[in-house]
Motif scaffolding. Structure first.
Motif, PDB file in Angstrom:
ATOM      1  N   LYS A 194       0.974  -1.399   0.120  1.00  0.00           N
ATOM      2  CA  LYS A 194      -0.163  -0.120   0.317  1.00  0.00           C
ATOM      3  C   LYS A 194       0.553   1.281  -0.140  1.00  0.00           C
ATOM      4  CE  LYS A 194      -3.853  -2.481   2.355  1.00  0.00           C
ATOM      5  NZ  LYS A 194      -4.932  -2.037   3.666  1.00  0.00           N
ATOM      6  N   ILE A 195       1.991   1.516   0.646  1.00  0.00           N
ATOM      7  CA  ILE A 195       2.643   2.441   0.720  1.00  0.00           C
ATOM      8  C   ILE A 195       3.509   2.416  -0.656  1.00  0.00           C
ATOM      9  CG2 ILE A 195       4.880   3.368   1.948  1.00  0.00           C
ATOM     10  CD1 ILE A 195       3.358   2.065   4.672  1.00  0.00           C
ATOM     11  N   TYR A 196       4.713   1.358  -1.104  1.00  0.00           N
ATOM     12  CA  TYR A 196       5.535   1.735  -2.165  1.00  0.00           C
ATOM     13  C   TYR A 196       4.933   1.195  -3.545  1.00  0.00           C
ATOM     14  CZ  TYR A 196       8.981   1.588   1.539  1.00  0.00           C
ATOM     15  OH  TYR A 196       9.798   2.533   2.872  1.00  0.00           O
ATOM     16  N   ARG A 197       3.932  -0.012  -3.796  1.00  0.00           N
ATOM     17  CA  ARG A 197       3.160  -0.283  -5.033  1.00  0.00           C
ATOM     18  C   ARG A 197       4.104  -0.660  -5.718  1.00  0.00           C
ATOM     19  NH1 ARG A 197      -2.262  -0.023  -4.916  1.00  0.00           N
ATOM     20  NH2 ARG A 197      -3.334   1.412  -2.955  1.00  0.00           N
ATOM     21  N   PRO A 198       4.772  -1.591  -5.301  1.00  0.00           N
ATOM     22  CA  PRO A 198       5.453  -1.940  -6.101  1.00  0.00           C
ATOM     23  C   PRO A 198       5.705  -2.900  -7.396  1.00  0.00           C
ATOM     24  CG  PRO A 198       5.468  -3.918  -4.554  1.00  0.00           C
ATOM     25  CD  PRO A 198       4.605  -2.642  -4.159  1.00  0.00           C
ATOM     26  N   GLY A 199       5.948  -2.870  -8.182  1.00  0.00           N
ATOM     27  CA  GLY A 199       5.314  -3.253  -9.742  1.00  0.00           C
ATOM     28  C   GLY A 199       6.040  -5.076 -10.096  1.00  0.00           C
ATOM     29  N   TYR A 200       6.689  -5.421 -11.286  1.00  0.00           N
ATOM     30  CA  TYR A 200       7.527  -6.570 -10.986  1.00  0.00           C
ATOM     31  C   TYR A 200       7.997  -7.115 -10.064  1.00  0.00           C
ATOM     32  CZ  TYR A 200       9.102 -10.309 -14.306  1.00  0.00           C
ATOM     33  OH  TYR A 200       9.953 -11.483 -14.364  1.00  0.00           O
ATOM     34  N   TRP A 201       9.391  -6.243  -9.553  1.00  0.00           N
ATOM     35  CA  TRP A 201      10.023  -6.847  -8.993  1.00  0.00           C
ATOM     36  C   TRP A 201       9.175  -6.124  -7.261  1.00  0.00           C
ATOM     37  CZ3 TRP A 201      13.749 -10.277 -10.605  1.00  0.00           C
ATOM     38  CH2 TRP A 201      13.776 -10.096 -11.193  1.00  0.00           C
ATOM     39  N   LEU A 202       9.391  -6.960  -6.267  1.00  0.00           N
ATOM     40  CA  LEU A 202       8.729  -7.499  -5.072  1.00  0.00           C
ATOM     41  C   LEU A 202       9.464  -5.312  -4.166  1.00  0.00           C
ATOM     42  CD1 LEU A 202       6.847  -7.376  -3.168  1.00  0.00           C
ATOM     43  CD2 LEU A 202       9.109  -9.377  -1.975  1.00  0.00           C
ATOM     44  N   PHE A 203      11.207  -6.030  -4.507  1.00  0.00           N
ATOM     45  CA  PHE A 203      11.872  -4.791  -4.310  1.00  0.00           C
ATOM     46  C   PHE A 203      12.670  -4.409  -4.789  1.00  0.00           C
ATOM     47  CE2 PHE A 203      11.704  -8.520  -0.467  1.00  0.00           C
ATOM     48  CZ  PHE A 203      10.816  -7.223   0.481  1.00  0.00           C
ATOM     49  N   THR A 204      12.568  -3.144  -5.252  1.00  0.00           N
ATOM     50  CA  THR A 204      12.711  -2.617  -6.797  1.00  0.00           C
ATOM     51  C   THR A 204      13.700  -1.182  -5.923  1.00  0.00           C
ATOM     52  OG1 THR A 204      10.527  -2.929  -7.430  1.00  0.00           O
ATOM     53  CG2 THR A 204      11.917  -1.179  -8.836  1.00  0.00           C
ATOM     54  N   ASN A 205      14.472  -1.510  -7.258  1.00  0.00           N
ATOM     55  CA  ASN A 205      15.131  -0.114  -7.131  1.00  0.00           C
ATOM     56  C   ASN A 205      14.391   1.382  -8.098  1.00  0.00           C
ATOM     57  OD1 ASN A 205      17.333   2.394  -8.159  1.00  0.00           O
ATOM     58  ND2 ASN A 205      18.844   0.911  -7.840  1.00  0.00           N
ATOM     59  N   LYS A 206      14.598   2.139  -7.320  1.00  0.00           N
ATOM     60  CA  LYS A 206      13.772   3.759  -8.090  1.00  0.00           C
ATOM     61  C   LYS A 206      14.289   4.119  -9.101  1.00  0.00           C
ATOM     62  CE  LYS A 206      11.468   5.710  -3.692  1.00  0.00           C
ATOM     63  NZ  LYS A 206      11.301   6.498  -2.980  1.00  0.00           N
ATOM     64  N   LYS A 207      15.515   3.904  -8.626  1.00  0.00           N
ATOM     65  CA  LYS A 207      16.501   4.603 -10.234  1.00  0.00           C
ATOM     66  C   LYS A 207      16.276   3.583 -11.470  1.00  0.00           C
ATOM     67  CE  LYS A 207      19.265   7.434  -7.708  1.00  0.00           C
ATOM     68  NZ  LYS A 207      20.657   7.918  -6.873  1.00  0.00           N
ATOM     69  N   THR A 208      17.025   2.469 -11.045  1.00  0.00           N
ATOM     70  CA  THR A 208      17.131   1.925 -12.105  1.00  0.00           C
ATOM     71  C   THR A 208      15.893   0.639 -12.803  1.00  0.00           C
ATOM     72  OG1 THR A 208      16.970  -0.274 -10.921  1.00  0.00           O
ATOM     73  CG2 THR A 208      19.283   1.271 -11.697  1.00  0.00           C
TER      74      THR A 208
END
Length: 295
Positions: A194-208
């Motif tokens: 709910k806070i981060y709204r990840p897309g494909y990867w569960l833990f995503t690097n914001k830049k890459t």
């Protein structure tokens, strides 16, 4: 310096051809990318040390190089074993030089028992992270018994809330498996989503927009450990060790733990029998069975 950078070590194009052949040999053996890089680097550093192509190196030079790693570099046994494994593969499989492969000695690793978190220490660790993302990373590693390489590559679709399972794809040894999804972790993951709204990867690097690197959870762990005042010699991997030990102490059979951990051999899982409090705490010393009068 990485061996992908073409450098003249005295072998010229021969060195490049050997590298290509070794990579092909490793791919045929289905080695993981990390193993391929490690083995390739082992041969590269040997060639760089003598400034000649590795196929020109003699048996005495090989032995002297290993002595250099032991005596001058003072590398740990585990590091030396990784290097020598790469060298043995190169000389045995790529060059077909069984004589040189056999001249590289096998070193037996010491097998210290891993340090394990107590439940109170885990609560302190999880309470001392900086944000929800870091908290969920550490909790996921512990709750599922994940390796750090498996954690960072989790996809949102790997979390199966209906079956209460976590899918690990292409784990160690290029194997897929499932591990358990705790109901508490599922709640934490939903709050995180709910806070981060990840897309494909569960833990995503914001830049890459790719998955995070190992550095991210490792740094979060080290910082939380410091703030929690935990003095044990524990690492991020200790979360996985603690998962297996606590499962064993809770009465889960060792075969089930082997499957959840993704161990090929039951022997790898059996080490936790030496640590579990349930097994050690219930054992009585034979002295307690003797009647020895007080003096």
């Amino acid at each position: 310096m990485h061996p992908n950078i073409l450098i003249d070590l005295g072998g010229g194009s021969a060195m490049t051809l050997l590298r290509k052949k070794m990579i092909g040999d490793m791919q045929l053996h289905h080695f993981s990318q990390s193993t391929q890089k490690s083995y390739e680097m082992s041969v590269f550093k040997l060639a760089k040390y003598y400034c000649i192509s590795p196929d020109k190196i003699s048996e005495d030079q090989l032995k002297d190089y290993i002595l250099y790693l032991i005596n001058e570099r003072s590398l740990k046994w585990s590091s030396i074993n990784t290097i020598t494994a790469g060298l043995r593969f190169f000389y045995r499989k790529t060059l077909g030089r069984e004589d040189l492969a056999l001249s590289i000695p096998l070193r037996k690793n010491p097998s210290p028992l891993p340090e394990i978190f107590s439940p109170d220490e885990l609560v302190s660790l999880f309470s001392c992270v900086r944000n929800v993302k870091q908290r969920v990373m550490l909790m996921t590693a512990y709750a599922g018994g994940l390796r750090i390489s498996e954690l960072i590559k989790l996809k949102v679709s790997d979390i199966d809330g209906k079956r209460m399972m976590i899918r690990i794809e292409n784990g160690k040894g290029a194997k897929d498996r499932y591990t358990i999804l705790s109901s508490r972790l599922l709640e934490e993951l939903r709050s995180y989503w709910k806070i981060y709204r990840p897309g494909y990867w569960l833990f995503t690097n914001k830049k890459t927009k790719r998955h995070i690197t190992k550095t991210v959870p490792r740094r979060a762990f080290d910082q939380a450990k410091g703030r929690a005042g935990i003095k044990k010699k524990v690492t991020f991997h200790s979360l996985r060790h603690s998962f297996a030990t606590h499962m064993l102490e809770a009465g889960v059979d060792i075969r089930t733990i082997q499957v959840l951990m993704g161990h090929s051999s039951i022997g790898s899982t059996a080490v936790y029998l030496h640590i579990a409090k349930k097994n050690l705490g219930s054992a009585k010393s034979p002295l307690d069975l003797l009647y020895v009068p007080d003096q």
